[in-house]
Design a protein around this motif. Structure first.
Motif, PDB file in Angstrom:
ATOM      1  N   VAL A 328       0.852  -1.188   0.000  1.00 47.77           N
ATOM      2  CA  VAL A 328       0.000   0.000   0.000  1.00 47.77           C
ATOM      3  C   VAL A 328       0.886   1.235   0.000  1.00 47.77           C
ATOM      4  N   GLY A 329       0.439   2.272  -0.693  1.00 54.90           N
ATOM      5  CA  GLY A 329       1.175   3.537  -0.702  1.00 54.90           C
ATOM      6  C   GLY A 329       0.557   4.497  -1.684  1.00 54.90           C
ATOM      7  N   GLU A 330       1.008   5.735  -1.642  1.00 56.33           N
ATOM      8  CA  GLU A 330       0.471   6.752  -2.530  1.00 56.33           C
ATOM      9  C   GLU A 330       0.855   6.484  -3.981  1.00 56.33           C
ATOM     10  N   SER A 331       0.130   7.120  -4.873  1.00 53.86           N
ATOM     11  CA  SER A 331       0.486   7.087  -6.288  1.00 53.86           C
ATOM     12  C   SER A 331       1.901   7.623  -6.456  1.00 53.86           C
ATOM     13  N   GLY A 332       2.734   6.863  -7.191  1.00 57.73           N
ATOM     14  CA  GLY A 332       4.119   7.269  -7.382  1.00 57.73           C
ATOM     15  C   GLY A 332       5.048   6.824  -6.272  1.00 57.73           C
ATOM     16  N   SER A 333       4.549   6.019  -5.314  1.00 59.57           N
ATOM     17  CA  SER A 333       5.385   5.587  -4.194  1.00 59.57           C
ATOM     18  C   SER A 333       6.309   4.443  -4.571  1.00 59.57           C
ATOM     19  N   GLY A 334       6.054   3.804  -5.742  1.00 57.47           N
ATOM     20  CA  GLY A 334       6.916   2.717  -6.185  1.00 57.47           C
ATOM     21  C   GLY A 334       6.262   1.350  -6.145  1.00 57.47           C
ATOM     22  N   ILE A 492      -1.061  -5.543  -4.750  1.00 63.33           N
ATOM     23  CA  ILE A 492      -0.771  -4.113  -4.727  1.00 63.33           C
ATOM     24  C   ILE A 492      -2.090  -3.356  -4.825  1.00 63.33           C
ATOM     25  N   SER A 493      -2.324  -2.454  -3.897  1.00 68.82           N
ATOM     26  CA  SER A 493      -3.597  -1.740  -3.885  1.00 68.82           C
ATOM     27  C   SER A 493      -3.466  -0.447  -3.107  1.00 68.82           C
ATOM     28  N   HIS A 494      -4.302   0.538  -3.480  1.00 67.98           N
ATOM     29  CA  HIS A 494      -4.402   1.754  -2.673  1.00 67.98           C
ATOM     30  C   HIS A 494      -5.588   1.677  -1.722  1.00 67.98           C
ATOM     31  N   ASP A 495      -6.351   0.570  -1.789  1.00 71.54           N
ATOM     32  CA  ASP A 495      -7.567   0.404  -0.996  1.00 71.54           C
ATOM     33  C   ASP A 495      -7.211  -0.250   0.337  1.00 71.54           C
ATOM     34  N   LEU A 496      -6.969   0.577   1.355  1.00 71.60           N
ATOM     35  CA  LEU A 496      -6.520   0.064   2.641  1.00 71.60           C
ATOM     36  C   LEU A 496      -7.566  -0.804   3.340  1.00 71.60           C
ATOM     37  N   PRO A 497      -8.868  -0.442   3.311  1.00 71.17           N
ATOM     38  CA  PRO A 497      -9.852  -1.357   3.911  1.00 71.17           C
ATOM     39  C   PRO A 497      -9.848  -2.735   3.260  1.00 71.17           C
ATOM     40  N   LEU A 498      -9.692  -2.777   1.932  1.00 67.85           N
ATOM     41  CA  LEU A 498      -9.655  -4.062   1.238  1.00 67.85           C
ATOM     42  C   LEU A 498      -8.436  -4.867   1.659  1.00 67.85           C
ATOM     43  N   VAL A 499      -7.261  -4.235   1.662  1.00 70.40           N
ATOM     44  CA  VAL A 499      -6.035  -4.937   2.056  1.00 70.40           C
ATOM     45  C   VAL A 499      -6.143  -5.430   3.489  1.00 70.40           C
ATOM     46  N   SER A 500      -6.741  -4.621   4.361  1.00 69.80           N
ATOM     47  CA  SER A 500      -6.864  -5.032   5.766  1.00 69.80           C
ATOM     48  C   SER A 500      -7.728  -6.272   5.923  1.00 69.80           C
ATOM     49  N   SER A 501      -8.620  -6.508   4.960  1.00 67.78           N
ATOM     50  CA  SER A 501      -9.545  -7.635   5.052  1.00 67.78           C
ATOM     51  C   SER A 501      -8.941  -8.953   4.581  1.00 67.78           C
ATOM     52  N   ILE A 502      -7.870  -8.891   3.760  1.00 69.24           N
ATOM     53  CA  ILE A 502      -7.408 -10.125   3.129  1.00 69.24           C
ATOM     54  C   ILE A 502      -5.929 -10.440   3.341  1.00 69.24           C
ATOM     55  N   ALA A 503      -5.091  -9.446   3.659  1.00 68.98           N
ATOM     56  CA  ALA A 503      -3.638  -9.656   3.651  1.00 68.98           C
ATOM     57  C   ALA A 503      -3.134 -10.245   4.960  1.00 68.98           C
ATOM     58  N   ASP A 504      -2.133 -11.130   4.843  1.00 70.03           N
ATOM     59  CA  ASP A 504      -1.451 -11.665   6.017  1.00 70.03           C
ATOM     60  C   ASP A 504      -0.489 -10.621   6.583  1.00 70.03           C
ATOM     61  N   ARG A 505       0.290 -10.031   5.687  1.00 70.72           N
ATOM     62  CA  ARG A 505       1.205  -8.957   6.073  1.00 70.72           C
ATOM     63  C   ARG A 505       1.024  -7.803   5.094  1.00 70.72           C
ATOM     64  N   VAL A 506       1.523  -6.627   5.479  1.00 75.14           N
ATOM     65  CA  VAL A 506       1.376  -5.449   4.638  1.00 75.14           C
ATOM     66  C   VAL A 506       2.667  -4.635   4.662  1.00 75.14           C
ATOM     67  N   LEU A 507       3.016  -4.080   3.493  1.00 71.27           N
ATOM     68  CA  LEU A 507       4.117  -3.132   3.367  1.00 71.27           C
ATOM     69  C   LEU A 507       3.527  -1.760   3.073  1.00 71.27           C
ATOM     70  N   ILE A 508       4.006  -0.738   3.742  1.00 70.87           N
ATOM     71  CA  ILE A 508       3.585   0.634   3.477  1.00 70.87           C
ATOM     72  C   ILE A 508       4.737   1.344   2.781  1.00 70.87           C
ATOM     73  N   MET A 509       4.494   1.854   1.558  1.00 71.78           N
ATOM     74  CA  MET A 509       5.551   2.483   0.777  1.00 71.78           C
ATOM     75  C   MET A 509       5.309   3.978   0.628  1.00 71.78           C
ATOM     76  N   GLN A 510       6.407   4.740   0.630  1.00 73.29           N
ATOM     77  CA  GLN A 510       6.374   6.183   0.418  1.00 73.29           C
ATOM     78  C   GLN A 510       7.662   6.612  -0.262  1.00 73.29           C
ATOM     79  N   ASN A 511       7.522   7.313  -1.368  1.00 71.48           N
ATOM     80  CA  ASN A 511       8.680   7.854  -2.095  1.00 71.48           C
ATOM     81  C   ASN A 511       9.745   6.798  -2.377  1.00 71.48           C
ATOM     82  N   GLY A 512       9.313   5.617  -2.803  1.00 77.36           N
ATOM     83  CA  GLY A 512      10.245   4.575  -3.195  1.00 77.36           C
ATOM     84  C   GLY A 512      10.843   3.777  -2.056  1.00 77.36           C
ATOM     85  N   ARG A 513      10.398   4.017  -0.829  1.00 80.23           N
ATOM     86  CA  ARG A 513      10.940   3.308   0.325  1.00 80.23           C
ATOM     87  C   ARG A 513       9.823   2.614   1.095  1.00 80.23           C
TER      88      ARG A 513
END
Length: 540
Positions: A328-334, A492-513
């Protein structure tokens, strides 16, 4: 309040086939009307009937579409062309449908401004900086210097919205304008659209599958089902106390933010019914020996007209066998760059990508093609990922033949089995992409990806363009296939509620990191970074 748009008892379609029937709505200056409904309900057909763009317009059978009392259907093409841009603008769901891939964004903007205004170059530049800044671009000059293919999907969509509103039209027709945007940028764009309508009185006809977007910006909402409006009224009335069973079903399918889900109740969060209701997920193991994929300090940069851009900056993470990892991350986060590095569409400029302990960072040729039997990708724009001149069956069969080399009879049988497995009739093998809805195209894209029994399925915003009920079915399908085939999913998704419902683990990305990663429950319940907290607060 001045009435800008009136649609009276409109029936329209393609040729003799009516897609929408007896539609009656009105829209006043400074008002936002949201239209929601499943894929194939006629929402986009309604917008095409209003826009009357040559090659895209529908045939009006009965009824009228009037803009400021002018019947749009009887205007000459020259009169329509004058209206479009100056008084009526349209934002398409896919930026690729409105942006010229061979011309820079700034060139397209200048052409639009010169065609409809007498502004000087300095005045055009000042307005461009204002509008593009409002769309969340801190580096407007770089965006204006870029070609559409040099931007991420979300960045290209924001650029398309900026080009549509820069002339301050009286009416904005918006077909899923924020579906490709992450939560924080989505809020910023919606706030900018709201400021535009308050500042200039622009009315907005907004098609969206995101109920949160409707709640945030719309004054009224109309619900479409099978070509008809089944319910309409104020947002509070329709969404707060829905009367029609179809509206109630749509609201029930909206993913809810879940920071405390268990493996067995993920499907309950998705409100899934029918064939996938009994799916459960097995507990994952995180030992090193169970790691399938590892990114080790991976970096990637590219050069454009504005200089060097660091797309990925030293990221490290792993993906376990049978694990579902959300990014998960903003548009352009990588986020999408990670997928393209894994599938060989981009090449890392630093670090290593390991699959089963083997370095695949710089593989090419036959070695790279062999990897495609182990990993496949489902793209955001499912219709755009297919060749429009070939049938669905031919393209799925091509994947099988290239990577598995069976005979023709076996291939045809396998295509039918794959389509059946993703919930499509085997007869769809003879259909072309334009003959299918967005949800059906996405199922076909998943069938193509599953053709080679991949170990890793990469889903890059694979459900962002789908309405909530179809999205729920696609997610259920993916979880079913993961369970049956033992795959790992990189989601890969920008939909945080959706990811929270299905993912085992999550990565949060910002500015390529990667700014935060871990078990989904922990990261979303106790975020350690301000950026993660901002994403959670912005989730609609």
């Amino acid at each position: 309040m001045q009435e800008l748009l009136r649609i009276d008892h409109l029936t329209a379609g393609y040729g003799a086939n009516a897609v929408i029937e007896d539609i009656s709505i009105s829209l006043h200056a400074g008002e936002v009307l949201g239209i929601v409904g499943e894929s194939g309900s006629g929402k986009s057909t309604l917008l095409k009937a209003i826009a009357q763009i040559r090659g895209l317009s529908t045939e009006i059978h009965t009824g009228t579409v009037s803009f400021e009392t002018k019947n749009l259907a009887v205007l000459s093409e020259g009169e329509r062309r004058r209206l479009r841009g100056e008084e009526i603008a349209m934002v398409f769901q896919y930026a690729g449908a409105s942006l010229n891939p061979t011309r820079r964004i700034g060139t397209q903007l200048a052409e639009t401004m010169r065609a409809h205004t007498d502004l000087s170059r300095e005045e055009i530049d000042a307005r461009a900086a204002e509008v593009f800044g409002g769309m969340g671009f801190a580096d407007a000059h770089r965006i204006l210097s870029a070609y559409p293919f040099e931007l991420s999907g979300g960045m290209a969509q924001r650029a398309a919205i900026a080009l549509a509103v820069i002339l301050r039209p009286q009416l904005l027709l918006a077909d899923e304008p924020t579906s490709a945007l992450d939560a924080t940028i989505q809020l910023q764009v919606l706030d900018e659209l709201r400021a535009l309508k308050e500042r200039t009185g622009t009315a907005i006809l907004l098609i969206t599958h995101n109920i949160g977007v409707v709640r945030h910006i719309a004054d009224r909402v109309a619900v479409m089902c099978k070509g008809k409006i089944v319910e309409q009224g104020s947002v509070d009335e329709v969404l707060g106390n829905p009367q029609h069973p179809y509206t109630q079903e749509l609201l029930a399918a909206v993913p809810k933010m879940s920071a405390t889900h268990t493996d067995c109740d993920r499907m309950e969060h998705m409100h899934v019914t029918q064939d996938f209701s009994a799916i459960t997920k097995e507990k994952k193991i995180s030992d090193d020996e169970d790691t399938l994929l590892r990114f080790d300090n991976v970096s990637m940069h590219f050069d454009d007209a504005a200089g060097r851009v660091q797309a990925i900056d030293g990221i490290s993470f792993s993906l376990g066998r049978r694990e579902l990892l959300g990014i998960v991350g903003e548009s352009g986060s990588g986020k999408s760059t990670v997928a393209k590095l894994l599938t060989g569409l981009h090449t890392a400029t630093g670090g290593s990508i390991l699959l089963n302990g083997r370095d695949i960072t710089h593989t090419s040729g036959k070695e790279r093609r062999a990897l495609y039997t182990r990993m496949q990708m489902v793209f955001q724009d499912a219709p755009g990922s297919f060749n429009p001149r070939r049938s669905i069956g031919a393209m799925i069969g091509e994947t099988i033949c290239r990577l598995c080399t069976p005979d023709a009879r076996t291939t045809a049988q396998r295509v039918g089995e794959l389509l059946t497995e993703v919930g499509l009739p085997s007869s769809y093998a003879n259909r072309y992409p334009h003959e299918m809805s967005g949800g059906e195209c996405q199922r076909a894209a998943i069938a193509r990806a599953m053709a080679v029994h991949p170990e890793i399925l990469v889903c890059d915003e694979a459900t962002s363009a789908l309405d909530v009920s179809v999205q729920a079915k696609i997610i259920a399908l993916l979880l079913h296939l993961q369970r049956e085939h033992g795959m790992s999913l990189l989601f890969i998704s920008h939909d945080l509620p959706l990811v929270s419902s299905i993912a085992d683990r999550v990565l949060i990305m910002q500015n390529g990191r990667i700014v935060e990663q871990g078990e989904t429950n922990r990261v979303l319940r106790e975020p350690g970074e301000d950026y993660t907290r901002n994403l959670l607060q912005a989730a609609l």
